[in-house]
Motif scaffolding. Sequence first.
Motif, PDB file in Angstrom:
ATOM      1  N   THR A  88       0.750  -1.261   0.033  1.00  0.00           N
ATOM      2  CA  THR A  88       0.101  -0.008  -0.022  1.00  0.00           C
ATOM      3  C   THR A  88       0.949   1.137   0.038  1.00  0.00           C
ATOM      4  O   THR A  88       2.145   1.197   0.254  1.00  0.00           O
ATOM      5  N   GLY A  89       0.060   2.106  -0.115  1.00  0.00           N
ATOM      6  CA  GLY A  89       1.114   3.547  -0.188  1.00  0.00           C
ATOM      7  C   GLY A  89       2.070   3.730  -0.875  1.00  0.00           C
ATOM      8  O   GLY A  89       2.208   3.398  -2.218  1.00  0.00           O
ATOM      9  N   SER A  90       3.230   4.258  -0.508  1.00  0.00           N
ATOM     10  CA  SER A  90       4.426   4.289  -1.265  1.00  0.00           C
ATOM     11  C   SER A  90       5.063   2.879  -1.896  1.00  0.00           C
ATOM     12  O   SER A  90       5.575   3.082  -2.708  1.00  0.00           O
ATOM     13  N   ARG A  91       5.005   2.038  -1.025  1.00  0.00           N
ATOM     14  CA  ARG A  91       5.689   0.592  -1.371  1.00  0.00           C
ATOM     15  C   ARG A  91       4.673   0.326  -2.510  1.00  0.00           C
ATOM     16  O   ARG A  91       5.454  -0.349  -3.513  1.00  0.00           O
ATOM     17  N   GLN A  93       3.481   2.039  -5.034  1.00  0.00           N
ATOM     18  CA  GLN A  93       3.612   2.901  -6.064  1.00  0.00           C
ATOM     19  C   GLN A  93       5.203   2.567  -6.587  1.00  0.00           C
ATOM     20  O   GLN A  93       5.460   2.550  -7.616  1.00  0.00           O
ATOM     21  N   ASP A  94       5.978   2.200  -5.416  1.00  0.00           N
ATOM     22  CA  ASP A  94       7.167   1.647  -5.931  1.00  0.00           C
ATOM     23  C   ASP A  94       7.203   0.423  -6.572  1.00  0.00           C
ATOM     24  O   ASP A  94       8.036   0.149  -7.743  1.00  0.00           O
ATOM     25  N   ALA A  95       6.435  -0.464  -6.360  1.00  0.00           N
ATOM     26  CA  ALA A  95       6.104  -1.595  -7.219  1.00  0.00           C
ATOM     27  C   ALA A  95       5.939  -1.254  -8.700  1.00  0.00           C
ATOM     28  O   ALA A  95       6.385  -1.884  -9.563  1.00  0.00           O
ATOM     29  N   ILE A  96       4.888  -0.468  -8.721  1.00  0.00           N
ATOM     30  CA  ILE A  96       4.251   0.109  -9.929  1.00  0.00           C
ATOM     31  C   ILE A  96       5.448   0.564 -10.817  1.00  0.00           C
ATOM     32  O   ILE A  96       5.504   0.396 -12.032  1.00  0.00           O
ATOM     33  N   ASP A  97       6.131   1.352 -10.025  1.00  0.00           N
ATOM     34  CA  ASP A  97       7.132   1.983 -11.049  1.00  0.00           C
ATOM     35  C   ASP A  97       8.136   1.207 -11.463  1.00  0.00           C
ATOM     36  O   ASP A  97       8.930   1.199 -12.532  1.00  0.00           O
ATOM     37  N   ARG A  98       8.764   0.186 -10.722  1.00  0.00           N
ATOM     38  CA  ARG A  98       9.775  -0.713 -10.993  1.00  0.00           C
ATOM     39  C   ARG A  98       8.888  -1.711 -12.057  1.00  0.00           C
ATOM     40  O   ARG A  98       9.808  -2.108 -13.002  1.00  0.00           O
ATOM     41  N   PHE A  99       7.733  -1.913 -12.155  1.00  0.00           N
ATOM     42  CA  PHE A  99       7.241  -2.709 -12.963  1.00  0.00           C
ATOM     43  C   PHE A  99       7.347  -2.041 -14.598  1.00  0.00           C
ATOM     44  O   PHE A  99       7.502  -2.451 -15.333  1.00  0.00           O
ATOM     45  N   LYS A 100       6.849  -0.595 -14.645  1.00  0.00           N
ATOM     46  CA  LYS A 100       6.978  -0.011 -15.679  1.00  0.00           C
ATOM     47  C   LYS A 100       8.220   0.012 -16.197  1.00  0.00           C
ATOM     48  O   LYS A 100       8.567   0.096 -17.147  1.00  0.00           O
ATOM     49  N   GLU A 101       9.316   0.424 -15.223  1.00  0.00           N
ATOM     50  CA  GLU A 101      10.607   0.291 -15.590  1.00  0.00           C
ATOM     51  C   GLU A 101      11.040  -0.864 -16.477  1.00  0.00           C
ATOM     52  O   GLU A 101      11.837  -0.663 -17.529  1.00  0.00           O
ATOM     53  N   GLY A 102      10.799  -1.749 -15.930  1.00  0.00           N
ATOM     54  CA  GLY A 102      10.993  -3.344 -16.318  1.00  0.00           C
ATOM     55  C   GLY A 102      10.334  -3.241 -17.984  1.00  0.00           C
ATOM     56  O   GLY A 102      10.679  -4.074 -18.686  1.00  0.00           O
TER      57      GLY A 102
END
Length: 261
Positions: A88-91, A93-102
């Motif tokens: 949840t929260g920032s964690r 968003q971090d997962a989504i951001d890393r997924f997009k980077e990949g």
Amino acid sequence: MAKFIGAILGFLVGGPLLALLGFAVGTFFDRGLGQAMRFNYGTGRERIQGVFFDTVFRVMGHIAKADGRVCESEVAQTEAIISQLGLTGSRRQDAIDRFKEGSENSFELEPQMADFMEVAKSQPLLRQMLLQALLTMALADGEMAAAERDIVTRVAGYLGVSAKDFQRLLDMVMAQRGFNSSGAYGQDASGSELKKAYQAIGVEESVSDAELKRAYRKLMSQHHPDKLIAKGVPEDMMKIATEKAQEIQAAYDLLKKNRAA
């Protein structure tokens, strides 16, 4: 602290000369303990956890893009996995951001795996958990396309896993997905269900009861939360290990019931 204890003991045993020797030995012990503490509980473990998390979700994005584009079902599947992990929260968003980077065309698998191996080269359990997490996620929709399998196979290669061991782990993960702790299986389980249970534990049907129990205990030990966290697996990735442990337990219980019948 150890250097002073060493000096005192050295003085009591052999006077000033041994006191100096005890001080020197104690100093080395203090340094070693300090390094161990920093690795297990300080920045070392935090870095391992960060690299593990980043690698999982970046490679997930790379797998989703394996067929040339990330479709809506793959995005929904990833969102479901993120929710399942309780992020949840920032964690989250971090997962989504890393997924997009990949999933970007510019993403390169080899450098990412090199970063991971830098922190996991002496941690076989950590490497196994990464591969198992990726396999679990890749199989979340019940199947793994050829392009997806190619990427996970490459990951296994970077981790130093042989083709034979990779196939064995894949068979185990796929078999484990068929079990849960609901107690739906009984002594009258079909032959195919029993075969899958043996695959889930990673043993042949001809093994003795003692060998079966040994294999089961080894798997349960590998999925113990305290051990995995100590090795650097992020706490919010424990859901995968917990579910795997439940599946392994259910498969073992089924085999025990049928062997006792």
